[in-house]
Enzyme design. Structure first.
Site, PDB file in Angstrom:
ATOM      1  N   SER A 157       1.049  -1.425  -0.141  1.00 22.76           N
ATOM      2  CA  SER A 157      -0.333  -0.508   0.097  1.00 22.76           C
ATOM      3  C   SER A 157       0.944   1.129  -0.223  1.00 22.76           C
ATOM      4  O   SER A 157       1.806   1.085   0.051  1.00 22.76           O
ATOM      5  CB  SER A 157      -0.777   0.240   1.482  1.00 22.76           C
ATOM      6  OG  SER A 157      -0.589   0.597   2.646  1.00 22.76           O
ATOM      7  N   SER A 196      10.788  10.593   8.272  1.00 24.38           N
ATOM      8  CA  SER A 196       9.536  11.986   7.963  1.00 24.38           C
ATOM      9  C   SER A 196      10.357  12.689   8.019  1.00 24.38           C
ATOM     10  O   SER A 196      11.372  13.756   8.366  1.00 24.38           O
ATOM     11  CB  SER A 196       8.082  11.362   8.590  1.00 24.38           C
ATOM     12  OG  SER A 196       7.193  11.919   9.186  1.00 24.38           O
ATOM     13  N   TYR A 209       7.138   7.264  16.779  1.00 18.67           N
ATOM     14  CA  TYR A 209       7.146   7.755  15.340  1.00 18.67           C
ATOM     15  C   TYR A 209       8.489   8.322  15.089  1.00 18.67           C
ATOM     16  O   TYR A 209       9.637   8.026  14.339  1.00 18.67           O
ATOM     17  CB  TYR A 209       6.129   8.187  15.364  1.00 18.67           C
ATOM     18  CG  TYR A 209       5.587   7.956  14.027  1.00 18.67           C
ATOM     19  CD1 TYR A 209       6.110   7.153  12.679  1.00 18.67           C
ATOM     20  CD2 TYR A 209       5.930   9.447  12.653  1.00 18.67           C
ATOM     21  CE1 TYR A 209       6.156   6.672  11.632  1.00 18.67           C
ATOM     22  CE2 TYR A 209       5.957   9.735  11.755  1.00 18.67           C
ATOM     23  CZ  TYR A 209       6.372   8.053  10.476  1.00 18.67           C
ATOM     24  OH  TYR A 209       6.136   8.630   9.222  1.00 18.67           O
ATOM     25  N   THR A 236      -1.621   8.968   2.870  1.00 18.52           N
ATOM     26  CA  THR A 236      -2.299   6.991   2.632  1.00 18.52           C
ATOM     27  C   THR A 236      -2.722   7.068   3.283  1.00 18.52           C
ATOM     28  O   THR A 236      -3.432   7.591   4.870  1.00 18.52           O
ATOM     29  CB  THR A 236      -0.306   6.551   2.562  1.00 18.52           C
ATOM     30  OG1 THR A 236      -0.432   7.209   3.593  1.00 18.52           O
ATOM     31  CG2 THR A 236      -0.056   7.107   1.689  1.00 18.52           C
ATOM     32  N   LYS A 258      12.281   7.700  13.358  1.00 17.12           N
ATOM     33  CA  LYS A 258      13.018   7.795  13.074  1.00 17.12           C
ATOM     34  C   LYS A 258      14.126   8.890  12.522  1.00 17.12           C
ATOM     35  O   LYS A 258      15.187   8.554  11.769  1.00 17.12           O
ATOM     36  CB  LYS A 258      11.250   9.420  11.576  1.00 17.12           C
ATOM     37  CG  LYS A 258      10.272   8.152  11.812  1.00 17.12           C
ATOM     38  CD  LYS A 258      10.308   7.220  10.200  1.00 17.12           C
ATOM     39  CE  LYS A 258       9.028   6.706   9.765  1.00 17.12           C
ATOM     40  NZ  LYS A 258       9.191   5.234   8.706  1.00 17.12           N
TER      41      LYS A 258
HETATM   42  N1  NAP Z   1       1.742   8.778   4.303  1.00 13.17           N
HETATM   43  C1  NAP Z   1       2.708   9.573   5.282  1.00 13.17           C
HETATM   44  O1  NAP Z   1       2.274  11.635   5.216  1.00 13.17           O
HETATM   45  C2  NAP Z   1       3.985   9.977   5.381  1.00 13.17           C
HETATM   46  C3  NAP Z   1       5.222  10.826   5.902  1.00 13.17           C
HETATM   47  C4  NAP Z   1       6.545  10.051   6.137  1.00 13.17           C
HETATM   48  C5  NAP Z   1       6.595   8.926   5.851  1.00 13.17           C
HETATM   49  N2  NAP Z   1       6.022   8.512   6.111  1.00 13.17           N
HETATM   50  C6  NAP Z   1       6.475   6.849   5.935  1.00 13.17           C
HETATM   51  O2  NAP Z   1       6.337   6.631   4.771  1.00 13.17           O
HETATM   52  C7  NAP Z   1       6.208   4.795   4.994  1.00 13.17           C
HETATM   53  C8  NAP Z   1       5.204   4.106   4.282  1.00 13.17           C
HETATM   54  O3  NAP Z   1       3.930   4.917   5.165  1.00 13.17           O
HETATM   55  P1  NAP Z   1       2.780   5.171   3.944  1.00 13.17           P
HETATM   56  O4  NAP Z   1       2.264   6.618   4.001  1.00 13.17           O
HETATM   57  O5  NAP Z   1       2.511   4.468   2.682  1.00 13.17           O
HETATM   58  O6  NAP Z   1       1.147   4.165   4.392  1.00 13.17           O
HETATM   59  P2  NAP Z   1       1.063   2.747   4.020  1.00 13.17           P
HETATM   60  O7  NAP Z   1      -0.003   2.761   2.521  1.00 13.17           O
HETATM   61  O8  NAP Z   1       0.104   2.370   5.885  1.00 13.17           O
HETATM   62  O9  NAP Z   1       2.422   1.807   4.417  1.00 13.17           O
HETATM   63  C9  NAP Z   1       3.063   1.202   5.376  1.00 13.17           C
HETATM   64  C10 NAP Z   1       3.395  -0.275   5.418  1.00 13.17           C
HETATM   65  O10 NAP Z   1       4.236  -0.349   6.008  1.00 13.17           O
HETATM   66  C11 NAP Z   1       3.616  -2.039   5.907  1.00 13.17           C
HETATM   67  N3  NAP Z   1       3.617  -2.657   7.382  1.00 13.17           N
HETATM   68  C12 NAP Z   1       3.257  -1.523   8.715  1.00 13.17           C
HETATM   69  N4  NAP Z   1       3.472  -2.433   9.968  1.00 13.17           N
HETATM   70  C13 NAP Z   1       4.478  -4.319   9.559  1.00 13.17           C
HETATM   71  C14 NAP Z   1       5.047  -4.476   9.662  1.00 13.17           C
HETATM   72  N5  NAP Z   1       5.540  -5.182  10.897  1.00 13.17           N
HETATM   73  N6  NAP Z   1       5.520  -5.890   8.922  1.00 13.17           N
HETATM   74  C15 NAP Z   1       5.902  -5.122   7.845  1.00 13.17           C
HETATM   75  N7  NAP Z   1       5.240  -4.222   7.216  1.00 13.17           N
HETATM   76  C16 NAP Z   1       4.264  -4.036   7.658  1.00 13.17           C
HETATM   77  C17 NAP Z   1       2.199  -1.573   6.181  1.00 13.17           C
HETATM   78  O11 NAP Z   1       1.040  -3.107   5.588  1.00 13.17           O
HETATM   79  P3  NAP Z   1       0.466  -3.836   6.565  1.00 13.17           P
HETATM   80  O12 NAP Z   1       0.208  -3.206   7.768  1.00 13.17           O
HETATM   81  O13 NAP Z   1      -0.324  -4.556   5.553  1.00 13.17           O
HETATM   82  O14 NAP Z   1       1.606  -5.273   6.645  1.00 13.17           O
HETATM   83  C18 NAP Z   1       1.792  -0.658   4.817  1.00 13.17           C
HETATM   84  O15 NAP Z   1       2.119  -1.400   3.490  1.00 13.17           O
HETATM   85  C19 NAP Z   1       6.617   5.258   6.744  1.00 13.17           C
HETATM   86  O16 NAP Z   1       7.302   4.406   6.632  1.00 13.17           O
HETATM   87  C20 NAP Z   1       6.014   5.771   6.963  1.00 13.17           C
HETATM   88  O17 NAP Z   1       6.428   6.265   8.601  1.00 13.17           O
HETATM   89  C21 NAP Z   1       4.391   8.428   5.687  1.00 13.17           C
END
Ligand code: NAP
Length: 264
Positions: free
Chosen positions: A15, A141, A154, A189, A158
């Site tokens: 995702s 992040s 969190y 997301t 990071k």
């Molecule tokens: N969206 C934002 O605004 C934002 C901003 C800064 C940084 N980020 C970072 O970007 C990265 C991707 O996040 P995203 O925004 O794309 O959100 P997301 O769609 O929720 O993606 C996070 C992914 O991590 C997986 N995950 C969570 N726990 C896990 C575990 N124990 N083992 C394996 N997989 C796991 C989730 O899948 P399952 O739960 O199905 O395993 C999901 O596919 C993250 O590290 C997040 O901290 C996001």
């Protein structure tokens, strides 16, 4: 750097940004190993990758389980996969105050966002060096650059990634290892929905920050541009990224703003 004919291992690929980056890279006819806990989500990503003409291998993985990470990495390497790029997106966020968040939640967030990433990196790095080089990327992040309410563990997880990967780079640039730390702002997301609250339950809401963020597809284009250019840090997002500069150059203003910006 180009993605053609290389092998990439991408976590968090079912995702959000991990999925979008997998799909973007697959346009370059390469081989992708995709991981996540969600097997059904991985199958969906795999179908899109294959429809682009790239090859794909699915390796479900729980990033909170270091032993499983080591085992899976060993299996992948012993199958002869020559991984050029390891791009780690798997992560969980948090919605709870320092005063209410139990230590076990802090540990879980550190386990997935930091120790899981470290475990997979350590398992793959020696083979990359042996192969003559490679590229590591990890999703940090903007709160990996400054603290922010309701994100203590969190933000800490990071921040820890920055120290780890900066050191890794200093030790291994002689081995032709490149590092890109991806500094995400607000991306639309599920990250806030699956963030854990003080009771360890899912927050369950798309917060305004994420709702008003850029799409994961747009983020993937920014990320892939940064990876191609081998940027050490890649800022990903929109106008909110200004906070990184404010924290760096105008810290007093940051301290005022951090109290005022809605964290939910
Ligand atoms: N969206 C934002 O605004 C934002 C901003 C800064 C940084 N980020 C970072 O970007 C990265 C991707 O996040 P995203 O925004 O794309 O959100 P997301 O769609 O929720 O993606 C996070 C992914 O991590 C997986 N995950 C969570 N726990 C896990 C575990 N124990 N083992 C394996 N997989 C796991 C989730 O899948 P399952 O739960 O199905 O395993 C999901 O596919 C993250 O590290 C997040 O901290 C996001």
């Amino acid at each position: 750097m180009n993605f053609n004919n290389k092998v990439f291992w991408i976590t968090g690929a079912s995702s959000g940004m991990g999925k979008a980056v997998s799909i973007e890279i697959a346009k370059s006819k390469c081989r992708l190993i995709i991981s996540d806990r969600d097997a059904a989500g991985l199958t969906e990503t795999a179908k899109i990758i294959e429809s682009s003409g790239s090859q794909v291998r699915i390796e479900p993985l729980d990033m909170s389980d270091s032993a499983a990470i080591m085992q899976t990495a060993e299996k992948v390497l012993s199958d002869g996969e020559k991984i050029f790029g390891l791009y780690q997106f798997a992560g969980i966020s948090q919605r709870s105050l320092v005063t209410e968040n139990p230590l076990e939640n802090d540990r879980l967030i550190m386990e997935v966002n930091f120790f899981g990433v470290v475990a997979l990196t350590k398992a793959i790095l020696p083979s990359m060096i042996e192969n003559g080089g490679g590229q590591l990327a990890v999703a940090s992040s903007i709160v990996g650059k400054f603290g922010f309410p309701y994100r203590s563990a969190y933000s800490a997880s990071k921040h820890a990634l920055h120290g780890f990967f900066e050191t890794l780079l200093a030790e291994n640039s002689k081995n032709n290892i490149k590092v890109s730390v991806l500094i995400g702002g607000r991306i639309r997301t599920n990250i806030s929905k699956f963030a854990i609250d003080k009771d360890g339950n899912e927050h369950g809401k798309l917060d305004a920050g994420q709702a008003n963020g850029i799409s994961p597809e747009k983020a993937a284009i920014q990320i892939c541009r940064g990876l191609r250019r081998e940027k050490k840090e890649v800022l990903v997002g929109g106008s909110e990224l200004i906070m990184v500069q404010i924290r760096r150059f105008l810290p007093a203003l940051y301290y005022k703003l951090a109290k005022k910006i809605s964290p939910l």
